[in-house]
Each structure stands twice: as C-alpha cells, then as structure tokens.
Enzyme design. Structure first.
Site, PDB file in Angstrom:
ATOM      1  NE  ARG A 243       0.254   5.109   5.874  1.00 64.60           N
ATOM      2  CZ  ARG A 243       0.707   4.311   4.905  1.00 64.60           C
ATOM      3  NH1 ARG A 243       0.634   4.706   3.629  1.00 64.60           N
ATOM      4  NH2 ARG A 243       1.236   3.140   5.186  1.00 64.60           N
ATOM      5  CE  LYS A 270       4.047   5.052   9.012  1.00 70.31           C
ATOM      6  NZ  LYS A 270       3.039   4.374   9.868  1.00 70.31           N
ATOM      7  CG  HIS A 333      -5.100   6.299   9.979  1.00 71.99           C
ATOM      8  ND1 HIS A 333      -4.882   4.935   9.989  1.00 71.99           N
ATOM      9  CD2 HIS A 333      -3.954   6.855   9.522  1.00 71.99           C
ATOM     10  CE1 HIS A 333      -3.655   4.687   9.576  1.00 71.99           C
ATOM     11  NE2 HIS A 333      -3.065   5.824   9.289  1.00 71.99           N
ATOM     12  NE  ARG A 336      -3.960   3.233   6.042  1.00 68.85           N
ATOM     13  CZ  ARG A 336      -3.188   2.783   5.063  1.00 68.85           C
ATOM     14  NH1 ARG A 336      -3.479   3.090   3.796  1.00 68.85           N
ATOM     15  NH2 ARG A 336      -2.141   2.025   5.308  1.00 68.85           N
ATOM     16  CG  HIS A 360       0.499  -2.047   4.773  1.00 69.47           C
ATOM     17  ND1 HIS A 360      -0.535  -2.579   5.509  1.00 69.47           N
ATOM     18  CD2 HIS A 360       0.605  -0.744   5.152  1.00 69.47           C
ATOM     19  CE1 HIS A 360      -1.028  -1.640   6.312  1.00 69.47           C
ATOM     20  NE2 HIS A 360      -0.355  -0.528   6.116  1.00 69.47           N
ATOM     21  CE1 TYR A 370       4.066   6.989  -8.478  1.00 65.23           C
ATOM     22  CE2 TYR A 370       4.795   7.498 -10.683  1.00 65.23           C
ATOM     23  CZ  TYR A 370       4.736   7.803  -9.343  1.00 65.23           C
ATOM     24  OH  TYR A 370       5.357   8.932  -8.885  1.00 65.23           O
TER      25      TYR A 370
END
Length: 408
Positions: A243, A270, A333, A336, A360, A370
């Site tokens: 993003r 997000k 944006h 993406r 997502h 990670y």
C-alpha cells in the site's frame, strides 16, 4: 401537626432560620431571605444525617412527602440517600465536563497516537472529528441523542460526500464505544443510525491492467526528472505492490539488503499484523543506489521538506499527473491491482501466494517470525519473476497472453 399547603404559604421569614416539622423526619426550613427548603432527617446507626429535597413551592408538599418516603425505603434497606445524592451530583458534574470533543481527542491520543497508528490515519480521525464538532463537540457525551449525530452526517450527504458521511459515523461510533469503556457514557447512539445513510457505491482505484499500457508507465517512470527520492519510490512501487502508506513509511532499519527482505512491523500494516516483503535483485539494486545518496538512517523516502517526516501521501499520485497520467488511468494504490491481476492471469502462481504477497492473509496467520509464513519460498520466486517481467515489458519485450498451468 402535619403541614398543609395553607400553612406552607403562610410561613414568613424571621431574623434567624427556623424549621417547621411535617411528619416522620420531613421538615421545611425557612431562611431569613424567605427561602423555604425541604429537608429529611434520618439516622445511619447513631449518626444523624440530612437530605436536601428541594425548594418550596417548586416541590410541593405531596412531592416532598413522596421523596421522604423513598428516602426512608433506602435507609431501611441499608442505603444512605444523602451520600447517594452527593455521588450522583459529582457524577453529573463530571459527565457534564466530558464533552464529545474532549472524549474524542482523548480517544485519538490514547488509542491512536500512543498505539503508533500511521500519521495519515490520525489526520483522518481529526478530519472526521472536525465534521462533528460544530454539532455535538460541546455536548456532554452522555446526553447526545442519535438525531444530533445524524444532522451533520446528512449535511455531508447533501454535499454528495457519501463516503465521508459513512466514515464519520464510524469514527463517532468508535468514540462513543471508548466513552462507554471509560464510563463517560452508557451507549453508542450511532448504532440506531445504521440504514439511515446512503450506501456509497464501491470505488475502485484506477489501475493499469494491460501489459502494453504498463510498459508505457514504466518507461515514463524511468525517464522521470523530478525529485530523485520520488523517482526511486516510483521505480520501486510497481515491484513490491504494498500500500502507498506502507511504502512511504518504510524505514531503513526494516530492510535487510543482504537477505533481500523488508519486514514491516504490525503497527504500519492495515491488518495490524507484521508483513514481510521479498525483495527482487532489481529492488535491492534501487535501494542500494538510494542508500549511497541518502544513507541508511530514518525513512527510506523522507519528505523533501523535513527528513524526519515521511514522503507526503500525495507525492506519487502528483508525480503520475506530472507525467501525463490522469487519476482515471493510474494511482499509486492501483499498482496493487495491476500486480494482482497480471500475476493471477499468468497462471504461474498459487492464488494464495499472491494474496499473501498483497498482505491479504487470513486473520489466523502466524505472527511469529516474519519470513517463515506460508508460501514464502514461492513468494520469493514470484517477486523475482515479477520484477523480471516488469523489466521485459518496460523494454518492449514479450507480454503475457492468456493463462498457463500452475507451476514454479
């Protein structure tokens, strides 16, 4: 002898206050100025206490007797009506000072600023508060009725700002729920407004979905002559498909150029989950070039005005406009959507790996290390394939046609 309305009206002030009894602890006190105050005398153990009921004639004899009766019931059940009244007065004074604006600003500071929410998120929260301040900002939060919140929302709708109205209602709801959690109000009046606002039509970010057009954009970026930091952000953005806010808040300490991984902490995501981005050799190369010019401290893409702040959220889109691309053709944006569409159309990659690359992932994703999440190895290969593909179409080479069997 119990009091009557006739006797009460006949009471005259004297040089000193005096009392006239009614019945079972109820009496009226007459002051030298002529004021007449109902009081109720009772005992808690051996201690005598007094409860102020109110002034006559505002409170008539019948109502005073009813108040005294209710106080006797409380005393009989172990309560202390004077103490309860004092607590209620303190609470009322406290709540009257707890305006919507005061609680909202506390919410922004306590739950957003101190929790490390992104600057853009905090700016938007203050913007939503501004839409409500004139209507309910000075109102005690515990007294606000649904119609009071609806009025400013409808004014936004009248201006065609349907999405703003919806998000402002959502912000107000969060403030009221915070008020409930901190005992400043008893409920969220905005829950009654669901269905009262126009549902805005879904708005998709403009994105390039044809390889030929994407090649033109990449060539325009390659030739960009504006600010050099903006140019490197433009060069990197199509490759990593994060993003825009995540890109501009990138910090050098999050990036491992040797391992080729950018580890974004949960506070910047997000979904509030940490996310790892595999970096292709092309992206690592761009970052190394940038590091030689600006060093490796602080933001990777700092503001041109102050290095301690990240690049403005409008910088990339403004650069696209200067390059001649309209807002209906491409947005930061929208890159993406470009990556998602073309990677899926290639048929080479597991759709779950693509979704994971776009951050997502499902809410039960492992939050530990990670780079050991699902599909990591495939994502590393996909990142390199995608960068190679971008270079190919930028240079006018072969583009994807149709779909292919899944594979590495």
């Amino acid at each position: 002898m119990p009091l009557t309305e006739t006797r009460l009206r006949a009471l005259k002030p004297k040089d000193k206050p005096y009392k006239v009894a009614d019945d079972r602890g109820l009496y009226i006190e007459v002051s030298p100025s002529g004021g007449r105050l109902w009081r109720f005398r009772y005992r808690i153990g051996t201690v005598e206490k007094k409860l102020s009921i109110g002034s006559y004639p505002e409170i008539n004899l019948k109502d005073a007797r009813q108040a005294a009766y209710e106080a006797r019931v409380k005393v009989a059940s172990g309560g202390d009506p004077a103490m309860e009244k004092r607590k209620q007065k303190i609470r009322s004074e406290f709540l009257s000072a707890q305006t919507f604006e005061a609680v909202a600003r506390e919410y922004i500071d306590e739950m957003m600023v101190q929790n490390g929410r992104a600057d853009a998120t905090i700016i938007k929260a203050n913007f939503f508060l501004d839409q409500l301040t004139d209507a309910i900002g000075s109102r005690p939060i515990d007294e606000i009725e649904p119609f009071e919140v609806l009025a400013p929302l409808k004014r936004l709708e009248a201006k065609g700002k349907h999405e703003t109205a919806k998000k402002t209602r959502s912000f107000a709801s969060r403030v009221f729920r915070y008020g409930v959690a901190t005992t400043r109000c008893k409920g969220d009046p905005t829950t009654m407004l669901r269905g009262a606002l126009i549902t805005p039509k879904a708005k998709h970010y403009a994105a390039i979905l044809e390889p030929k057009d994407l090649g033109g954009l990449l060539r325009a970026i390659q030739d960009y002559t504006g600010n050099f930091i903006t140019r490197y952000a433009l060069l990197i953005a199509p490759h990593v498909f994060v993003r825009p806010g995540e890109l501009r808040h990138a910090d050098w300490k999050e990036i491992d150029l040797e391992e080729g991984v950018w580890r974004i902490p949960e506070g910047k995501m997000k979904a509030r989950r940490p996310h790892a981005v595999p970096l292709s050799t092309q992206v690592v190369g761009y970052l190394k070039e940038l590091a030689e010019m600006v060093g490796t401290e602080g933001y990777v893409f700092p503001s041109a005005r102050a290095s301690v702040r990240p690049m403005s959220e409008n910088t990339l889109n403004a650069a696209f406009r200067r390059m001649g691309f309209t807002k209906d053709e491409v947005t930061a944006h929208g890159l993406r959507a470009t990556a998602s569409t073309m990677l899926n159309e290639s048929g080479l990659w597991n759709p779950d790996a693509i979704e994971r690359g776009l951050a997502h992932g499902d809410s039960n994703a492992v939050r530990g290390v990670y780079h050991r999440g699902k599909h990591w190895d495939e994502r590393v290969r996909m990142a390199q394939w995608w960068s190679d593909y971008l270079d190919t179409i930028r240079d006018g080479g072969k583009v994807i046609k149709g779909s292919f069997a899944l594979g590495a």
